[in-house]
Design an enzyme around this catalytic site. Structure first.
Site, PDB file in Angstrom:
ATOM      1  N   SER A 106      46.842  47.275  44.879  1.00  0.00           N
ATOM      2  CA  SER A 106      47.986  47.226  44.239  1.00  0.00           C
ATOM      3  C   SER A 106      48.365  45.719  44.607  1.00  0.00           C
ATOM      4  CB  SER A 106      48.187  48.205  42.737  1.00  0.00           C
ATOM      5  OG  SER A 106      48.315  46.903  42.068  1.00  0.00           O
ATOM      6  N   ASP A 118      37.537  48.914  37.939  1.00  0.00           N
ATOM      7  CA  ASP A 118      39.077  48.212  38.348  1.00  0.00           C
ATOM      8  C   ASP A 118      38.470  47.056  37.254  1.00  0.00           C
ATOM      9  OD1 ASP A 118      41.501  46.603  38.153  1.00  0.00           O
ATOM     10  OD2 ASP A 118      41.632  47.165  40.448  1.00  0.00           O
ATOM     11  N   HIS A 161      41.963  51.131  37.336  1.00  0.00           N
ATOM     12  CA  HIS A 161      42.755  50.458  38.505  1.00  0.00           C
ATOM     13  C   HIS A 161      43.782  51.512  39.663  1.00  0.00           C
ATOM     14  CE1 HIS A 161      45.154  47.457  41.213  1.00  0.00           C
ATOM     15  NE2 HIS A 161      46.149  47.640  40.323  1.00  0.00           N
TER      16      HIS A 161
END
Length: 460
Positions: A233, A409, A438
């Site tokens: 991320s 995701d 995610h």
């Protein structure tokens, strides 16, 4: 015999467990040795039992918090905010603190030319640096609300024989610039005014965050090169930026022999730029904070808006299938009270979970920092200031890069990782299969770990 109230009993038990933990392990307080980075305490980096013990303490703290919250609800008119068990939807982080060693960079110039008189960076290390070659280093970059305590959020990957093998590598994890876990942030004092920066905290970019980490690694820890930089991320964005600043021949950061300072990278669940979709998701969260009546006059108290922003984030981090599997249309336990199956008074488990996550978040984050860090995420664009397109910029990165993406995701879709890996000369793609969206980069640690081990072992 006098009875002991639940909160008092829990507090006493908590004190015992924490004090006992401090006796059996020194890893709760990091100490740096002169000239030689070492493990966090005497055994965390090399003894899996210590990591497990830390995890048990974290779970107990979570249990304690939930019990206190439950006791508090007995004396209020509402019971819909925190009545969610930890098994309903696995949390991605353990107990987060500002523990670590502080590195200071004087007069640190940001990308926007603003100078921070004292830029502080909090970091932790696990394992030992190879004294001869000083190149057995793996850097781990945390996501939006993480910290330098790698064992708190990727602990299953840390230890002897694991992906982050402390018997082979020196593992370094920094709290990013602008975060509230020990590094310079909006909560810190502005030397010019003598007051906390607050909303006047300078705009920080991902380039800034990575550059100060590189300065710390090269000039402070005296590292010759980095074997790999890994992150998911926001951490993945940093990993890509590490490759841009330290993974190019003739770049700003090189090894003693002139080769790239960064030898490889593993960005997970991100792309080469923050897209319009991701900026939109960040913006609605910021708007929730701006809408809080306290934002203009007392922004640190804009906690209602922050809780809503966190709830928005928790939706975007998961998937429709994941929410359906965990909650369906189930209703929260009524505790004997009358309740509706629809309408304003319905208490869906989904609602209780989100309220719980928003409320819990307030104990570890503040509204200004959240706004500033989401703005920093939006700054992610490897082509900015480099005079070329994203594809042209990526062509300069000749080091091996393994990109990982999660097939479910919705925030950073797999197509972005495909594009990123395809544009890199030595790029490759690995897909993580998960229903968790995610957050799969944190929750699917077995899949993530096996891919990391395979990639690191393939490097010469």
């Amino acid at each position: 015999m006098a009875s002991i109230s639940t909160p008092l009993l829990l507090r006493a038990t908590l004190r015992f467990k924490v004090n006992h933990a401090r006796k059996i392990s020194t890893n709760m307080s990091l100490r740096a040795s002169a000239g030689r980075p070492r493990a966090l305490g005497s055994s965390l980096g090399s003894d899996s039992s210590m990591i497990a013990a830390n995890d048990r303490i974290s779970r107990f703290l979570s249990f304690y918090s939930s019990m206190v919250a439950a006791n508090h609800r007995c004396f209020t008119s509402s019971s819909n905010s925190s009545d969610i068990g930890e098994d309903e939807m696995k949390d991605e982080y353990g107990d987060l603190t500002a523990e670590g060693v502080i590195f200071q960079q004087k007069n640190f110039q940001l990308e926007n030319r603003i100078v921070l008189p004292e830029a502080r960076l909090c970091y932790q290390t696990y394992g030992t640096l190879n004294e001869e070659t000083q190149d057995n280093v793996i850097v781990i970059c945390h996501a939006l609300t993480g910290n330098a305590s790698l064992h708190s959020w990727w602990g299953d990957l840390l230890g002897d024989g694991k992906a982050f093998d402390t018997s082979k590598y020196l593992i370094v994890c920094c709290n990013i610039l602008g975060s509230c876990y020990g590094s310079t942030s909006p909560q810190c004092k502005n030397i010019a005014t003598g007051k906390a920066y607050g909303k006047e905290f300078p705009d920080i970019s991902v380039q800034d965050t990575v550059r100060i980490q590189l300065l710390m690694l090269k000039n402070h820890l005296k590292i010759n090169s980095i074997k790999s930089v890994i992150g998911g991320s926001f951490g993945g964005m940093q990993a890509i930026e590490f490759a841009m600043q330290g993974g190019i021949v003739g770049g700003d950061f090189v090894s003693q022999d002139g080769s790239p300072f960064v030898k490889s990278a593993i960005p997970i669940a991100c792309g080469a730029q923050h897209t319009a979709w991701q900026i939109a998701v960040s913006e609605v969260q910021r708007q929730a904070i701006y809408a809080d009546p306290n934002w203009e006059t007392n922004p640190r108290k804009a906690t209602t808006g922050l809780a809503v922003a966190r709830q928005m984030g928790m939706v975007s981090y998961r998937t429709p299938k994941g929410y359906h599997k965990k909650f369906g249309r189930d209703l929260q336990n009524s505790r004997g009270e009358s309740f509706s199956s629809y309408g304003s008074n319905v208490q869906f488990k989904t609602k209780s979970y989100l309220l719980y996550q928003g409320e819990k978040f307030l104990s570890r984050f503040d509204p200004i920092t959240y706004v500033k860090l989401t703005e920093q995420m939006d700054s992610h664009d490897i082509a900015r200031g480099r005079g070329k397109t994203v594809e042209e910029v990526l062509q300069q990165v000749k080091i091996p890069v393994m990109v990982m993406g999660i097939d479910s995701d919705v925030l950073y879709p797999l197509s972005e990782q495909h594009d990123l890996s395809s544009a890199l000369p030595k790029g490759q793609l690995r897909v993580i299969h998960s229903l968790d969206g995610h957050d799969g980069f944190l929750l699917e640690q077995e899949q993530v770990g096996s891919n990391i081990v395979e990639f690191l072992n393939s490097l010469s």
